[in-house]
Design a protein around this motif. Sequence first.
Motif, PDB file in Angstrom:
ATOM      1  N   ALA A 532      71.149  -6.185  30.945  1.00 32.35           N
ATOM      2  CA  ALA A 532      71.211  -7.765  31.058  1.00 32.35           C
ATOM      3  C   ALA A 532      69.991  -7.813  31.910  1.00 32.35           C
ATOM      4  CB  ALA A 532      72.355  -7.273  32.543  1.00 32.35           C
ATOM      5  N   GLY A 533      69.206  -7.578  31.782  1.00 28.51           N
ATOM      6  CA  GLY A 533      67.720  -7.139  32.156  1.00 28.51           C
ATOM      7  C   GLY A 533      66.980  -7.900  31.120  1.00 28.51           C
ATOM      8  N   ALA A 534      67.227  -7.000  29.884  1.00 34.06           N
ATOM      9  CA  ALA A 534      66.705  -6.783  28.709  1.00 34.06           C
ATOM     10  C   ALA A 534      67.034  -8.433  28.082  1.00 34.06           C
ATOM     11  CB  ALA A 534      67.310  -5.831  27.967  1.00 34.06           C
ATOM     12  N   LEU A 535      68.250  -8.824  27.783  1.00 37.79           N
ATOM     13  CA  LEU A 535      69.082  -9.976  27.713  1.00 37.79           C
ATOM     14  C   LEU A 535      68.507 -11.443  28.040  1.00 37.79           C
ATOM     15  CD1 LEU A 535      70.510 -11.157  25.743  1.00 37.79           C
ATOM     16  CD2 LEU A 535      72.667 -11.570  27.442  1.00 37.79           C
ATOM     17  N   SER A 536      67.999 -10.848  29.590  1.00 40.28           N
ATOM     18  CA  SER A 536      67.484 -12.001  30.661  1.00 40.28           C
ATOM     19  C   SER A 536      66.075 -12.477  29.810  1.00 40.28           C
ATOM     20  CB  SER A 536      67.360 -11.889  31.941  1.00 40.28           C
ATOM     21  OG  SER A 536      66.521 -12.996  32.454  1.00 40.28           O
ATOM     22  N   PHE A 537      64.706 -11.464  29.707  1.00 44.44           N
ATOM     23  CA  PHE A 537      64.155 -11.959  28.981  1.00 44.44           C
ATOM     24  C   PHE A 537      63.594 -11.943  27.894  1.00 44.44           C
ATOM     25  CE2 PHE A 537      62.507  -8.150  32.491  1.00 44.44           C
ATOM     26  CZ  PHE A 537      61.499  -9.026  33.203  1.00 44.44           C
ATOM     27  N   PHE A 538      64.630 -11.581  27.224  1.00 48.35           N
ATOM     28  CA  PHE A 538      65.103 -12.205  25.629  1.00 48.35           C
ATOM     29  C   PHE A 538      65.353 -13.555  25.564  1.00 48.35           C
ATOM     30  CE2 PHE A 538      67.499 -13.559  22.023  1.00 48.35           C
ATOM     31  CZ  PHE A 538      66.632 -12.938  20.725  1.00 48.35           C
ATOM     32  N   ASN A 539      66.219 -13.741  26.585  1.00 43.52           N
ATOM     33  CA  ASN A 539      66.315 -15.603  26.876  1.00 43.52           C
ATOM     34  C   ASN A 539      65.269 -16.593  27.073  1.00 43.52           C
ATOM     35  OD1 ASN A 539      68.984 -15.249  25.162  1.00 43.52           O
ATOM     36  ND2 ASN A 539      69.713 -15.236  26.823  1.00 43.52           N
ATOM     37  N   GLU A 540      64.068 -15.586  28.067  1.00 51.48           N
ATOM     38  CA  GLU A 540      63.348 -16.534  28.371  1.00 51.48           C
ATOM     39  C   GLU A 540      62.286 -16.548  27.439  1.00 51.48           C
ATOM     40  OE1 GLU A 540      60.286 -15.280  31.611  1.00 51.48           O
ATOM     41  OE2 GLU A 540      61.532 -14.089  32.192  1.00 51.48           O
ATOM     42  N   MET A 541      62.134 -15.445  27.071  1.00 51.98           N
ATOM     43  CA  MET A 541      61.103 -15.790  25.619  1.00 51.98           C
ATOM     44  C   MET A 541      61.607 -16.543  25.367  1.00 51.98           C
ATOM     45  SD  MET A 541      60.250 -12.954  23.002  1.00 51.98           S
ATOM     46  CE  MET A 541      61.819 -12.943  22.348  1.00 51.98           C
ATOM     47  N   ARG A 542      62.112 -17.055  24.349  1.00 49.50           N
ATOM     48  CA  ARG A 542      63.069 -18.682  23.494  1.00 49.50           C
ATOM     49  C   ARG A 542      63.253 -19.827  24.421  1.00 49.50           C
ATOM     50  NH1 ARG A 542      68.089 -16.910  20.336  1.00 49.50           N
ATOM     51  NH2 ARG A 542      69.638 -16.924  21.479  1.00 49.50           N
ATOM     52  N   THR A 543      62.651 -19.559  25.864  1.00 47.58           N
ATOM     53  CA  THR A 543      63.579 -20.830  26.698  1.00 47.58           C
ATOM     54  C   THR A 543      61.641 -21.353  26.305  1.00 47.58           C
ATOM     55  OG1 THR A 543      64.963 -20.197  27.914  1.00 47.58           O
ATOM     56  CG2 THR A 543      63.474 -21.661  28.925  1.00 47.58           C
ATOM     57  N   ARG A 544      60.914 -20.166  26.169  1.00 49.44           N
ATOM     58  CA  ARG A 544      59.301 -20.529  26.197  1.00 49.44           C
ATOM     59  C   ARG A 544      59.333 -21.269  24.858  1.00 49.44           C
ATOM     60  NH1 ARG A 544      55.188 -19.214  30.282  1.00 49.44           N
ATOM     61  NH2 ARG A 544      56.255 -18.060  31.751  1.00 49.44           N
ATOM     62  N   GLY A 545      59.894 -21.281  24.008  1.00 46.09           N
ATOM     63  CA  GLY A 545      59.402 -21.524  22.586  1.00 46.09           C
ATOM     64  C   GLY A 545      58.501 -20.663  21.420  1.00 46.09           C
ATOM     65  N   ILE A 546      58.937 -19.054  22.413  1.00 44.38           N
ATOM     66  CA  ILE A 546      58.862 -18.348  21.509  1.00 44.38           C
ATOM     67  C   ILE A 546      59.492 -17.217  20.713  1.00 44.38           C
ATOM     68  CG2 ILE A 546      57.328 -15.848  21.859  1.00 44.38           C
ATOM     69  CD1 ILE A 546      56.390 -16.811  24.657  1.00 44.38           C
ATOM     70  N   ALA A 547      58.585 -17.628  19.317  1.00 46.01           N
ATOM     71  CA  ALA A 547      59.727 -17.339  18.510  1.00 46.01           C
ATOM     72  C   ALA A 547      60.469 -15.324  18.396  1.00 46.01           C
ATOM     73  CB  ALA A 547      59.537 -17.292  17.076  1.00 46.01           C
ATOM     74  N   PRO A 548      61.792 -15.120  18.488  1.00 44.63           N
ATOM     75  CA  PRO A 548      61.678 -13.169  18.158  1.00 44.63           C
ATOM     76  C   PRO A 548      61.703 -12.842  17.129  1.00 44.63           C
ATOM     77  CG  PRO A 548      63.992 -14.856  19.124  1.00 44.63           C
ATOM     78  CD  PRO A 548      63.180 -15.978  18.343  1.00 44.63           C
ATOM     79  N   THR A 549      60.858 -11.617  17.044  1.00 43.05           N
ATOM     80  CA  THR A 549      60.332 -11.224  15.396  1.00 43.05           C
ATOM     81  C   THR A 549      61.498  -9.788  15.545  1.00 43.05           C
ATOM     82  OG1 THR A 549      59.364  -9.098  16.958  1.00 43.05           O
ATOM     83  CG2 THR A 549      57.786 -11.517  16.606  1.00 43.05           C
ATOM     84  N   LYS A 550      60.885  -9.058  14.321  1.00 46.78           N
ATOM     85  CA  LYS A 550      62.654  -8.479  14.005  1.00 46.78           C
ATOM     86  C   LYS A 550      62.772  -7.066  15.104  1.00 46.78           C
ATOM     87  CE  LYS A 550      60.614  -5.870  10.771  1.00 46.78           C
ATOM     88  NZ  LYS A 550      60.188  -5.263  10.021  1.00 46.78           N
ATOM     89  N   ILE A 551      60.962  -7.141  16.094  1.00 49.32           N
ATOM     90  CA  ILE A 551      60.970  -6.165  17.242  1.00 49.32           C
ATOM     91  C   ILE A 551      62.181  -6.728  18.041  1.00 49.32           C
ATOM     92  CG2 ILE A 551      60.148  -4.653  18.451  1.00 49.32           C
ATOM     93  CD1 ILE A 551      57.671  -4.537  16.667  1.00 49.32           C
ATOM     94  N   SER A 552      62.162  -8.050  18.510  1.00 49.34           N
ATOM     95  CA  SER A 552      62.168  -8.097  19.171  1.00 49.34           C
ATOM     96  C   SER A 552      64.511  -7.941  19.267  1.00 49.34           C
ATOM     97  CB  SER A 552      62.713 -10.127  19.413  1.00 49.34           C
ATOM     98  OG  SER A 552      61.492 -10.392  19.749  1.00 49.34           O
ATOM     99  N   TYR A 553      64.831  -8.706  17.811  1.00 47.46           N
ATOM    100  CA  TYR A 553      66.120  -8.157  17.934  1.00 47.46           C
ATOM    101  C   TYR A 553      66.272  -7.253  17.629  1.00 47.46           C
ATOM    102  CZ  TYR A 553      66.007 -13.555  16.307  1.00 47.46           C
ATOM    103  OH  TYR A 553      66.804 -14.682  15.696  1.00 47.46           O
ATOM    104  N   THR A 554      65.654  -5.982  16.860  1.00 47.02           N
ATOM    105  CA  THR A 554      65.664  -4.648  17.288  1.00 47.02           C
ATOM    106  C   THR A 554      66.191  -4.152  18.648  1.00 47.02           C
ATOM    107  OG1 THR A 554      65.447  -4.625  15.115  1.00 47.02           O
ATOM    108  CG2 THR A 554      65.281  -2.414  16.283  1.00 47.02           C
ATOM    109  N   THR A 555      64.724  -4.528  19.362  1.00 46.01           N
ATOM    110  CA  THR A 555      64.965  -4.447  20.651  1.00 46.01           C
ATOM    111  C   THR A 555      66.293  -4.262  21.601  1.00 46.01           C
ATOM    112  OG1 THR A 555      62.890  -4.101  20.934  1.00 46.01           O
ATOM    113  CG2 THR A 555      63.950  -3.697  22.566  1.00 46.01           C
ATOM    114  N   LEU A 556      66.410  -5.169  21.177  1.00 46.11           N
ATOM    115  CA  LEU A 556      67.899  -5.987  22.607  1.00 46.11           C
ATOM    116  C   LEU A 556      68.911  -5.656  21.392  1.00 46.11           C
ATOM    117  CD1 LEU A 556      68.521  -7.938  23.981  1.00 46.11           C
ATOM    118  CD2 LEU A 556      69.083  -9.842  22.264  1.00 46.11           C
ATOM    119  N   MET A 557      68.776  -5.226  20.402  1.00 48.37           N
ATOM    120  CA  MET A 557      70.521  -4.183  19.627  1.00 48.37           C
ATOM    121  C   MET A 557      70.311  -3.169  20.753  1.00 48.37           C
ATOM    122  SD  MET A 557      70.600  -5.494  15.917  1.00 48.37           S
ATOM    123  CE  MET A 557      71.795  -4.459  15.293  1.00 48.37           C
ATOM    124  N   LYS A 558      69.194  -2.384  20.520  1.00 48.25           N
ATOM    125  CA  LYS A 558      69.080  -0.976  21.061  1.00 48.25           C
ATOM    126  C   LYS A 558      69.609  -1.444  22.535  1.00 48.25           C
ATOM    127  CE  LYS A 558      65.479   2.807  21.544  1.00 48.25           C
ATOM    128  NZ  LYS A 558      63.462   3.343  21.513  1.00 48.25           N
TER     129      LYS A 558
END
Length: 767
Positions: A532-558
Amino acid sequence: MNILRPPSTSSSSFPPYPNSVTLPAAASFTPTNNPISLCSINPPFTPAPRPTRHQFFVRSASGTANSSAGDLSSFLGSSPEAYSTHNDQELLSLLRNRRTDEAWAKYVQSTHLPGPTCLSRLVSQLSYQSKPESLTRAQSILTRLRNERQLHRLDANSLGLLAMAAAKSGQTLYAVSVIKSMLRSGYLPHVKAWTAAVANLSAAGDDGPEESIKLFTAITRRVRRFGDQSLVGQSRPDTAAFNAVLNACANIGDTEKYSKLFGEMSEWDCEPDVLTYNVMIKLCARVGRKELIVFVVCMTTMHSLVAAYVGFGDLRTAERIVQAMREKRRDLCKVLRECNGEDLKEKEEEEEAEEDAFEDDEGLVYSARDEVVEEGSEDVFKKLLPNSVNPSDEAPLLPKVFAPDSRIYTTLMKGYMKNGRVADTARMLEAMRRQDDRNSHPDEVTYTTVVSAFVKAGLMDRARQVLAEMARMGVPANRITYNVLLKGYCKQLQIDKAEDLLREMAEDAGIEPDVVSYNIIIDGCILIDDSAGALSFFNEMRTRGIAPTKISYTTLMKAFAMSGQPKLANRVFDEMMRDPRVKVDLIAWNMLVEGYCRLGLIEDAKRVVSRMKENGFHPNVATYGSLANGVSLARKPGEALLLWKEIKERCVVKKREESEGDSSPPMLKPDEGLLDMLADICVRAAFFKKALEIIACMEENGIPPNKTKFKKIYVEMHSRMFTSKHASQARVERRMERKRAAEAFKFWLGLPNSYYGSEWKLGPRED
């Protein structure tokens, strides 16, 4: 990526003569800098004779300004075309006066699509501003034109500037796709535009360097088609372009390709510079040719030299280089030869003590030393470094004295850090502070290296002290410094402190976190099983306008896969597939497979593998390892047999010529974990014949099987096999075959069995 089309052939877009060359109008908005103009290549329209498909000409891709018009009152009640022309003139006037933001606002408010000249100028100026918001605006124009099938309204200059801006902002895939689309549409981009894309690819991971070489080759091949090279002078490769592609060759250690491209520099009238030979030092280091660096040193800087020996792990030689520089010696080549001679002598002594030489039919003795140099690489370096073939007796002197600066010292400190010499790293920092030369004083990179050393040693308190000291000394910490500290806290499972540091970084230091910062803290959430914390930070990153990278997606999948939520991992994967800025790789597919296999959902995992193959990805050892683990959890040993069959087929070396269109899976080299898991499943299921095949494969690959474990499994589960005497004849025959396999397996384990020979086999029985 959008398919870009060349501009329309209206009189407002091109000069009156097809073979003329003019600067695009969009390039005139920045008079203080050299504007980038790009060329398009298409067959000329002439009635006779009909040109061949290899004939090209250069034409301008910009439009001309619309004629002046009256004031707005004259257009009230006029036709929509007249009103549209008036709006275009107002927009063009704003662009000519460099009022880009106002022009963007007018474009957004307009209900009609502006003309080609206005659109090209607007995209050019937005791209040239080099701001994330401006780049996003320029990309939105491209998206709108694509959706309305109006991409032909943009000229080559605007597309080239957009590609270069994307490359500078780190959006490499977007930049490359724009460049490739321009080539498909008949445009030749400016050398600065395509060099930026080549340079980014050369430093990227995965297959980035290979793609960099392909892009460079595609562009230069297109440029060569012109008989009159003056027509494409702005697209011809320069020294910077060659340095970018040579860096790609050095990163993958491709000496042959490096030599070929290095030889082409003279063909394009390009002279090697300092950076070219810096890259050559990297190539020598990458392929382990330490003894050749001495022949490059007189033509390059000292920074790459020290970095090369640090990369070799030869800190003793790196220290002697720095000491020689401190002593203001010019005979550095002599110092290097002495160091290499000492290393070679030590190596020969070690080999003489350990090697087992063998004698061939003619009585010649060979040793391992004779095969040190890779076949063909010696000839390559003879071409690159002709002075290494017959070196003079007297080592050459440096043209001038080089004094060590902060970068030299910091490079040596990085070597200490990698070897765990934290005390030496701290002492080097103290010594740099006492230097009289200000160029030798520690900078932000130096302090960050010390912080990394303390973090690596788990000394987070001392790392924070160094951060505080940077503030006292007036050396501002950068984003990398904070990211290193973030990683240290996450590694020690102190996620609360990492989160506080993230807020401190943005609020107190005024440094906005980037995608690396969020990737680190998302990975930290995984370590404490906080999806849940990982998803929260992922969404916060996108709210700031920071585009996720391949590592971002793969880490959240993990995070979701490890917490037993494969469906959520699948949703993240689907979003990753839809993101045009990200290239899905095998790691992401494997993470999806892992999510289902951790719960024993083998059928779902197999469907993912089928999708993976349809998308051109072949399973690797990690994929099969996850499937084997899923088969074990699902208790479906029959699936293990099918899995082993596929693995065994890929372990066999196929004697065939490789072709470019060959889509067969590459050869597989299984590891200990995969084979041990498959053997464990087969032994537990009493598939002894298959278990012996797997064990034989382990021994062929130099993997020692765990006899103790398999012996325990056999005794506990199968010691009372074949005791029933009531069975049909067919069942008895099948049981006999299984018994033969069981006896062979017992023979391998060393248990009492019916075999007394020196070896066993599972071939046909001999009467």
